[in-house]
Design an enzyme around this catalytic site. Structure first.
Site, PDB file in Angstrom:
ATOM      1  N   HIS A 129       0.807  -1.224   0.000  1.00 14.69           N
ATOM      2  CA  HIS A 129       0.000   0.000   0.000  1.00 14.69           C
ATOM      3  C   HIS A 129       0.839   1.272   0.000  1.00 14.69           C
ATOM      4  O   HIS A 129       0.327   2.333   0.336  1.00 14.69           O
ATOM      5  CB  HIS A 129      -0.969  -0.020   1.188  1.00 14.69           C
ATOM      6  CG  HIS A 129      -2.004  -1.111   1.089  1.00 14.69           C
ATOM      7  ND1 HIS A 129      -2.721  -1.574   2.160  1.00 14.69           N
ATOM      8  CD2 HIS A 129      -2.438  -1.836   0.010  1.00 14.69           C
ATOM      9  CE1 HIS A 129      -3.555  -2.539   1.759  1.00 14.69           C
ATOM     10  NE2 HIS A 129      -3.387  -2.714   0.465  1.00 14.69           N
ATOM     11  N   GLY A 198      -1.306  -9.266  12.578  1.00 16.07           N
ATOM     12  CA  GLY A 198      -1.866  -7.936  12.833  1.00 16.07           C
ATOM     13  C   GLY A 198      -2.669  -7.343  11.694  1.00 16.07           C
ATOM     14  O   GLY A 198      -2.605  -6.139  11.469  1.00 16.07           O
ATOM     15  N   ASN A 224      -2.856 -12.572  16.177  1.00 11.36           N
ATOM     16  CA  ASN A 224      -3.810 -11.466  16.289  1.00 11.36           C
ATOM     17  C   ASN A 224      -4.572 -11.642  17.604  1.00 11.36           C
ATOM     18  O   ASN A 224      -4.990 -12.753  17.917  1.00 11.36           O
ATOM     19  CB  ASN A 224      -4.791 -11.518  15.088  1.00 11.36           C
ATOM     20  CG  ASN A 224      -5.535 -10.213  14.888  1.00 11.36           C
ATOM     21  OD1 ASN A 224      -6.049  -9.628  15.832  1.00 11.36           O
ATOM     22  ND2 ASN A 224      -5.592  -9.767  13.651  1.00 11.36           N
TER      23      ASN A 224
HETATM   24  C1  BJW Z   1      -2.921  -6.690  16.583  1.00  6.37           C
HETATM   25  C2  BJW Z   1      -2.390  -5.969  17.616  1.00  6.37           C
HETATM   26  C3  BJW Z   1      -1.177  -6.419  18.104  1.00  6.37           C
HETATM   27  C4  BJW Z   1      -4.194  -5.021  17.112  1.00  6.37           C
HETATM   28  N1  BJW Z   1      -0.593  -7.491  17.577  1.00  6.37           N
HETATM   29  N2  BJW Z   1      -2.327  -7.745  16.071  1.00  6.37           N
HETATM   30  C5  BJW Z   1     -16.060  -5.668  -1.966  1.00  6.37           C
HETATM   31  C6  BJW Z   1     -15.478  -6.914  -1.931  1.00  6.37           C
HETATM   32  C7  BJW Z   1     -14.106  -7.071  -2.115  1.00  6.37           C
HETATM   33  C8  BJW Z   1     -13.316  -5.979  -2.349  1.00  6.37           C
HETATM   34  C9  BJW Z   1     -13.890  -4.748  -2.385  1.00  6.37           C
HETATM   35  C10 BJW Z   1     -15.236  -4.586  -2.211  1.00  6.37           C
HETATM   36  N3  BJW Z   1     -15.538  -3.271  -2.313  1.00  6.37           N
HETATM   37  C11 BJW Z   1     -14.389  -2.596  -2.541  1.00  6.37           C
HETATM   38  C12 BJW Z   1     -13.381  -3.486  -2.587  1.00  6.37           C
HETATM   39  C13 BJW Z   1     -11.961  -3.196  -2.786  1.00  6.37           C
HETATM   40  C14 BJW Z   1     -11.274  -2.623  -1.573  1.00  6.37           C
HETATM   41  C15 BJW Z   1     -11.536  -3.469  -0.329  1.00  6.37           C
HETATM   42  O1  BJW Z   1     -10.913  -4.478  -0.112  1.00  6.37           O
HETATM   43  N4  BJW Z   1     -12.452  -3.040   0.505  1.00  6.37           N
HETATM   44  C16 BJW Z   1     -12.837  -3.819   1.688  1.00  6.37           C
HETATM   45  C17 BJW Z   1     -12.803  -2.927   2.926  1.00  6.37           C
HETATM   46  C18 BJW Z   1     -14.187  -4.428   1.433  1.00  6.37           C
HETATM   47  N5  BJW Z   1      -9.886  -2.679  -1.919  1.00  6.37           N
HETATM   48  C19 BJW Z   1      -9.312  -1.744  -2.664  1.00  6.37           C
HETATM   49  O2  BJW Z   1      -9.927  -0.742  -3.040  1.00  6.37           O
HETATM   50  C20 BJW Z   1      -7.883  -1.976  -3.067  1.00  6.37           C
HETATM   51  N6  BJW Z   1      -7.776  -1.852  -4.471  1.00  6.37           N
HETATM   52  C21 BJW Z   1      -8.379  -2.725  -5.293  1.00  6.37           C
HETATM   53  O3  BJW Z   1      -8.927  -3.728  -4.881  1.00  6.37           O
HETATM   54  O4  BJW Z   1      -8.342  -2.376  -6.621  1.00  6.37           O
HETATM   55  C22 BJW Z   1      -9.221  -3.060  -7.495  1.00  6.37           C
HETATM   56  C23 BJW Z   1     -10.699  -2.765  -7.125  1.00  6.37           C
HETATM   57  C24 BJW Z   1     -11.101  -1.483  -6.868  1.00  6.37           C
HETATM   58  C25 BJW Z   1     -12.432  -1.200  -6.516  1.00  6.37           C
HETATM   59  C26 BJW Z   1     -13.361  -2.228  -6.400  1.00  6.37           C
HETATM   60  C27 BJW Z   1     -12.949  -3.533  -6.641  1.00  6.37           C
HETATM   61  C28 BJW Z   1     -11.602  -3.796  -7.016  1.00  6.37           C
HETATM   62  C29 BJW Z   1      -6.992  -0.945  -2.418  1.00  6.37           C
HETATM   63  C30 BJW Z   1      -6.983  -1.066  -0.936  1.00  6.37           C
HETATM   64  C31 BJW Z   1      -6.175   0.062  -0.342  1.00  6.37           C
HETATM   65  C32 BJW Z   1      -6.225   0.080   1.175  1.00  6.37           C
HETATM   66  N7  BJW Z   1      -5.726   1.309   1.641  1.00  6.37           N
HETATM   67  C33 BJW Z   1      -5.571   1.508   3.064  1.00  6.37           C
HETATM   68  C34 BJW Z   1      -5.069   2.931   3.307  1.00  6.37           C
HETATM   69  C35 BJW Z   1      -3.590   3.029   2.917  1.00  6.37           C
HETATM   70  C36 BJW Z   1      -3.068   4.411   3.063  1.00  6.37           C
HETATM   71  C37 BJW Z   1      -3.145   4.947   4.469  1.00  6.37           C
HETATM   72  O5  BJW Z   1      -2.709   4.329   5.445  1.00  6.37           O
HETATM   73  O6  BJW Z   1      -3.631   6.058   4.587  1.00  6.37           O
HETATM   74  O7  BJW Z   1      -4.667   0.540   3.579  1.00  6.37           O
HETATM   75  S1  BJW Z   1      -7.089   1.209   3.991  1.00  6.37           S
HETATM   76  C38 BJW Z   1      -6.283   0.422   5.341  1.00  6.37           C
HETATM   77  O8  BJW Z   1      -6.685  -0.958   5.407  1.00  6.37           O
HETATM   78  C39 BJW Z   1      -4.783   0.424   5.021  1.00  6.37           C
HETATM   79  C40 BJW Z   1      -4.365  -0.920   5.497  1.00  6.37           C
HETATM   80  O9  BJW Z   1      -3.153  -1.301   4.893  1.00  6.37           O
HETATM   81  C41 BJW Z   1      -5.540  -1.785   5.126  1.00  6.37           C
HETATM   82  C42 BJW Z   1      -5.617  -3.055   5.912  1.00  6.37           C
HETATM   83  O10 BJW Z   1      -5.807  -2.798   7.260  1.00  6.37           O
HETATM   84  P1  BJW Z   1      -5.088  -3.700   8.348  1.00  6.37           P
HETATM   85  O11 BJW Z   1      -3.635  -3.546   8.223  1.00  6.37           O
HETATM   86  O12 BJW Z   1      -5.625  -5.067   8.272  1.00  6.37           O
HETATM   87  O13 BJW Z   1      -5.498  -2.951   9.685  1.00  6.37           O
HETATM   88  P2  BJW Z   1      -6.847  -3.123  10.545  1.00  6.37           P
HETATM   89  O14 BJW Z   1      -6.960  -1.932  11.406  1.00  6.37           O
HETATM   90  O15 BJW Z   1      -8.006  -3.426   9.690  1.00  6.37           O
HETATM   91  O16 BJW Z   1      -6.591  -4.402  11.431  1.00  6.37           O
HETATM   92  C43 BJW Z   1      -5.612  -4.410  12.440  1.00  6.37           C
HETATM   93  C44 BJW Z   1      -5.605  -5.793  13.059  1.00  6.37           C
HETATM   94  O17 BJW Z   1      -4.552  -5.839  13.996  1.00  6.37           O
HETATM   95  C45 BJW Z   1      -6.890  -6.156  13.818  1.00  6.37           C
HETATM   96  O18 BJW Z   1      -7.324  -7.436  13.411  1.00  6.37           O
HETATM   97  C46 BJW Z   1      -6.458  -6.180  15.278  1.00  6.37           C
HETATM   98  O19 BJW Z   1      -7.130  -7.171  16.042  1.00  6.37           O
HETATM   99  C47 BJW Z   1      -5.004  -6.518  15.146  1.00  6.37           C
HETATM  100  N8  BJW Z   1      -4.160  -6.061  16.238  1.00  6.37           N
HETATM  101  N9  BJW Z   1      -3.281  -4.928  17.925  1.00  6.37           N
HETATM  102  C48 BJW Z   1      -1.250  -8.136  16.550  1.00  6.37           C
HETATM  103  N10 BJW Z   1      -0.588  -5.763  19.154  1.00  6.37           N
END
Ligand code: BJW
Length: 259
Positions: A129, A198, A224
């Site tokens: 990302h 995570g 996690n």
């Molecule tokens: C611990 C802990 C500790 C706490 N130890 N663990 C419908 C179905 C499928 C897909 C889509 C859909 N509608 C739209 C989409 C596509 C969309 C998507 O997936 N959306 C879903 C939300 C449904 N994806 C996209 O748009 C991507 N592009 C794409 O797919 O292109 C083609 C396409 C486009 C449009 C439609 C369809 C296809 C791009 C995704 C970009 C994500 N960007 C972000 C922001 C980045 C920039 C920024 O930071 O500002 O990326 S969003 C945010 O989420 C960030 C992260 O990298 C990403 C993932 O989050 P992550 O890392 O999992 O964090 P959390 O907070 O969710 O979870 C933290 C975890 O840690 C928790 O489980 C805690 O329990 C745990 N934890 N403490 C271990 N100490």
């Protein structure tokens, strides 16, 4: 580990099957998410304390939000750069940096943009990302490193063409970089074991990587504190913090290898 009584507890016995597996595994892939940086003090996205509780993703992390109000989006990123800048990697990041040197077929794929894996010493990192410390010209596509905090101007402009600069991160609705994604696909579908650390495992396409690994017979290890949609597919599910579980695994690894 989930005990028969349904409670979570961790002792050395819980790690033994994984340690045995690691001793005969060469290709290890790691997928990290915001949770690995939580113990360093960086907020995650989802959950009670997550960024998306206070801020609307549609207003801040989409291309249309940036077109509508680049200043607002940049103010938010400037604030996050300020949160991240003074922060240090935790034990979780450090152990992954160490494992890169220990396991010959090791690869680290991260969804995080905070640069903490680099700060911990990891060298080979696939950033799905992007990176908050890089800016990209919306016209020329040129990418520059920039660690200023606060930014000198908000929004910043390209010194070469005068167009807007944007954070070099992937927003919702944007495609991931083709080469980066295909490297991640390749590594996930050829690893023998994948740690998923995570991440809430809901954002695509990152969330598919462990499933790809499982499809080719790789073992999946989730770390996690909370269950995720991936949990039912994980061969090992360590319910705890990355900064606590990874050192326990590492300690047992050292012991079994006599290091
Ligand atoms: C611990 C802990 C500790 C706490 N130890 N663990 C419908 C179905 C499928 C897909 C889509 C859909 N509608 C739209 C989409 C596509 C969309 C998507 O997936 N959306 C879903 C939300 C449904 N994806 C996209 O748009 C991507 N592009 C794409 O797919 O292109 C083609 C396409 C486009 C449009 C439609 C369809 C296809 C791009 C995704 C970009 C994500 N960007 C972000 C922001 C980045 C920039 C920024 O930071 O500002 O990326 S969003 C945010 O989420 C960030 C992260 O990298 C990403 C993932 O989050 P992550 O890392 O999992 O964090 P959390 O907070 O969710 O979870 C933290 C975890 O840690 C928790 O489980 C805690 O329990 C745990 N934890 N403490 C271990 N100490």
């Amino acid at each position: 580990m989930l005990s028969a009584s349904g409670e979570y507890s961790m002792d050395e016995e819980d790690f033994r099957p994984l340690i045995e597996l690691l001793s005969r595994t060469e290709r290890i892939a790691i997928l990290t998410g915001a949770g690995i940086s939580a113990e360093s003090g960086i907020p995650t996205f989802r959950g009670e304390e997550g960024l998306w509780k206070k801020y609307r993703a549609e207003e801040l992390a989409t291309p249309s939000a940036f077109s509508r109000d680049p200043k607002l989006v940049w103010e938010w990123y400037n604030w996050r750069r300020g949160l991240i800048a003074p922060v240090e990697p935790n034990q979780g990041h450090k152990i992954l940096a160490k494992w890169e040197k220990v396991f010959p077929g090791f690869c680290l794929i991260t969804q995080n943009i905070d640069g903490l894996h680099q700060k911990a010493g990891s060298k080979n990192i696939i950033e799905l990302h992007g990176n908050i410390w890089k800016l990209r010209c919306v016209k020329e596509g040129t990418i520059t490193d920039n660690r200023d905090f606060p930014l000198k101007e908000i929004p910043p402009y390209c010194p070469s063409c005068g167009e807007l600069l944007r954070p070099h991160v992937v927003w919702f609705g944007e495609s991931l970089n083709y080469e980066i994604l295909h490297r991640a696909y390749g590594l996930s579908s050829s690893c023998e074991l994948m740690f998923v650390i995570g991440t809430s495992a809901v954002v695509q396409p990152a969330a598919s990587l462990p499933l790809m690994a499982a499809e080719v017979g790789a073992k999946v290890v989730e770390i996690n504190p909370d269950p995720t949609p991936l949990t039912p597919y994980a061969d090992f599910s360590f319910r705890g913090k990355a900064g606590e579980i990874l050192p326990l695994i590492d300690k047992n690894l050292n012991r079994s290898s006599g290091a």
